[in-house]
Motif scaffolding. Structure first.
Motif, PDB file in Angstrom:
ATOM      1  N   ASP A  98      48.105  56.879  61.035  1.00 25.61           N
ATOM      2  CA  ASP A  98      49.325  56.329  60.440  1.00 25.61           C
ATOM      3  C   ASP A  98      50.480  57.081  61.092  1.00 25.61           C
ATOM      4  OD1 ASP A  98      51.342  55.268  58.925  1.00 25.61           O
ATOM      5  OD2 ASP A  98      50.320  55.501  57.007  1.00 25.61           O
ATOM      6  N   ILE A  99      50.866  56.627  62.287  1.00 27.94           N
ATOM      7  CA  ILE A  99      51.791  57.374  63.132  1.00 27.94           C
ATOM      8  C   ILE A  99      53.156  57.569  62.461  1.00 27.94           C
ATOM      9  CG2 ILE A  99      52.864  57.485  65.410  1.00 27.94           C
ATOM     10  CD1 ILE A  99      49.796  57.604  65.468  1.00 27.94           C
ATOM     11  N   TRP A 149      58.727  54.995  67.263  1.00 26.15           N
ATOM     12  CA  TRP A 149      58.025  54.615  68.488  1.00 26.15           C
ATOM     13  C   TRP A 149      57.711  53.128  68.482  1.00 26.15           C
ATOM     14  CZ3 TRP A 149      53.604  58.810  68.933  1.00 26.15           C
ATOM     15  CH2 TRP A 149      54.197  60.053  69.193  1.00 26.15           C
ATOM     16  N   ARG A 150      57.718  52.546  69.676  1.00 18.89           N
ATOM     17  CA  ARG A 150      57.213  51.200  69.843  1.00 18.89           C
ATOM     18  C   ARG A 150      55.699  51.245  70.022  1.00 18.89           C
ATOM     19  NH1 ARG A 150      61.272  47.508  70.463  1.00 18.89           N
ATOM     20  NH2 ARG A 150      63.300  48.296  71.152  1.00 18.89           N
ATOM     21  N   ASN A 155      49.938  53.391  70.687  1.00 14.54           N
ATOM     22  CA  ASN A 155      48.600  53.155  71.232  1.00 14.54           C
ATOM     23  C   ASN A 155      48.165  54.306  72.127  1.00 14.54           C
ATOM     24  OD1 ASN A 155      48.841  50.688  69.945  1.00 14.54           O
ATOM     25  ND2 ASN A 155      49.419  49.586  71.808  1.00 14.54           N
ATOM     26  N   GLY A 156      49.120  54.845  72.895  1.00 13.91           N
ATOM     27  CA  GLY A 156      48.786  55.958  73.779  1.00 13.91           C
ATOM     28  C   GLY A 156      48.362  57.193  73.015  1.00 13.91           C
ATOM     29  N   LEU A 157      49.026  57.475  71.893  1.00 12.32           N
ATOM     30  CA  LEU A 157      48.655  58.648  71.102  1.00 12.32           C
ATOM     31  C   LEU A 157      47.293  58.458  70.454  1.00 12.32           C
ATOM     32  CD1 LEU A 157      49.437  61.439  70.045  1.00 12.32           C
ATOM     33  CD2 LEU A 157      50.451  60.320  68.057  1.00 12.32           C
ATOM     34  N   ILE A 158      47.010  57.246  69.966  1.00 16.49           N
ATOM     35  CA  ILE A 158      45.697  56.979  69.371  1.00 16.49           C
ATOM     36  C   ILE A 158      44.599  57.221  70.401  1.00 16.49           C
ATOM     37  CG2 ILE A 158      44.213  55.170  68.416  1.00 16.49           C
ATOM     38  CD1 ILE A 158      46.787  53.993  67.145  1.00 16.49           C
TER      39      ILE A 158
END
Length: 323
Positions: A98-99, A149-150, A155-158
């Motif tokens: 849950d960013i 963040w967009r 997605n990159g962090l996940i």
């Protein structure tokens, strides 16, 4: 792929793993068309192999989903982790994706902790020796900082959490997701498809305004071929600690989760009554299961956790053998 605001998913959605994802005629007008068409829905073969190798030692993976925010999804994720880790022989990991609203560090009593890096990757932050946690909350300078963040950066962090965290030998990986059926959900399902997902636990409350969005979540699971372990109805009545009478704070005007599960042929894992101590324990970063062992809610949680364990035991991970 995901449901558009005010509309339904395309009837003929090809699915995120299809070569036609984002390109088929049915994709026109879908809010995630660009994401799927760009190939963000599925990792490339080399990336998939890297994720598979990193997650090779994870036996069971459980996603915790909710169509509606505020239904107790993160609370359930935290208590599921505590409940599974009560068996000291089991290694448990809790991943918070849950960013924009990372509440897991607070609930697990880990606020202010930071991620450390070693030669083998990022190290999870540990609650107990057998319970590790990873969250974007550990990367923020203040718990009040907003993450703006967009989708691609989320997605990159996940992906980085899955690829770069040194999870080690894990019996249960629990993934706490944000509400809805959007970027984070597409990403985690596709990245984890390179390894293994046992299924999803979907959280709701009894009222129709919550069930409406949970039906969307169930539809999402079917679309991306994500098995559904079952549904948990949170805030299911309030039992007075003095007179023991039960009151319906959130009346199930359309039959609640039980009726919905019957209609959609989905398992109802259980109902958890309201208990003010749940909120107090979360705010203090302590396990409600330990703080209130005699509560009817604790009994419900333990029964639900046992059913999830039984489901996972019936779906053991069998690693593919290389030829």
């Amino acid at each position: 792929m995901a449901e558009a605001a005010g509309g339904s998913r395309p009837e003929d959605c090809p699915g995120t793993s299809s070569a036609q994802a984002g390109r088929a005629a049915a994709c026109q007008g879908c809010p995630n068309q660009r994401l799927c068409a760009a190939g963000a829905a599925a990792p490339d073969p080399a990336e998939a192999a890297e994720l598979r190798e990193r997650l090779r030692a994870v036996k069971h993976t459980i996603l915790v989903l909710s169509g509606k925010g505020g239904v107790g999804k993160s609370t359930f994720s935290a208590l599921l982790a505590h409940g599974l880790a009560a068996d000291e022989a089991k290694q448990v990991a809790l991943l918070d994706i849950d960013i924009c609203g990372p509440s897991i560090p607070k609930m697990m009593g880990l606020e202010g902790e930071q991620v450390h890096q070693s030669g083998s990757g990022w190290s999870p932050v540990y609650v107990e020796e057998n319970l590790g946690v990873m969250s974007v909350g550990f990367l923020l300078s203040s718990p009040d900082d907003a993450v703006i963040w967009r989708g691609p950066k989320k997605n990159g962090l996940i992906k980085q959490f899955l690829r770069d965290v040194d999870w080690g030998e894990i019996d249960y990986l629990i993934v706490d997701t944000p509400p809805g059926t959007s970027d984070e959900h597409l990403s985690i399902v596709q990245y984890l498809s390179a390894a293994h997902i046992d299924g999803a636990v979907i959280i709701t409350t009894p009222q129709e305004v919550s069930l409406q969005d949970v039906r969307k979540e169930i539809n999402f699971c079917h679309k991306v071929k994500l098995p559904i372990i079952g549904v948990v109805e949170n805030m299911s009545g309030f039992i007075c600690p003095k007179c023991k009478n039960e009151s319906q704070i959130f009346p199930p005007t359309t039959g609640g989760a039980e009726k919905m599960c019957q209609n959609l042929n989905v398992s109802l894992l259980g109902k958890v009554p309201l208990d003010p101590q749940i909120g107090r324990s979360c705010d203090k970063g302590q396990s409600f299961l330990s703080e209130a062992p005699e509560s009817p809610a604790t009994s419900s949680y333990r029964n639900i956790i046992q059913r999830i364990q039984e489901y996972c035991d019936q779906h053991p991970f069998q690693e593919e053998k290389s030829i």
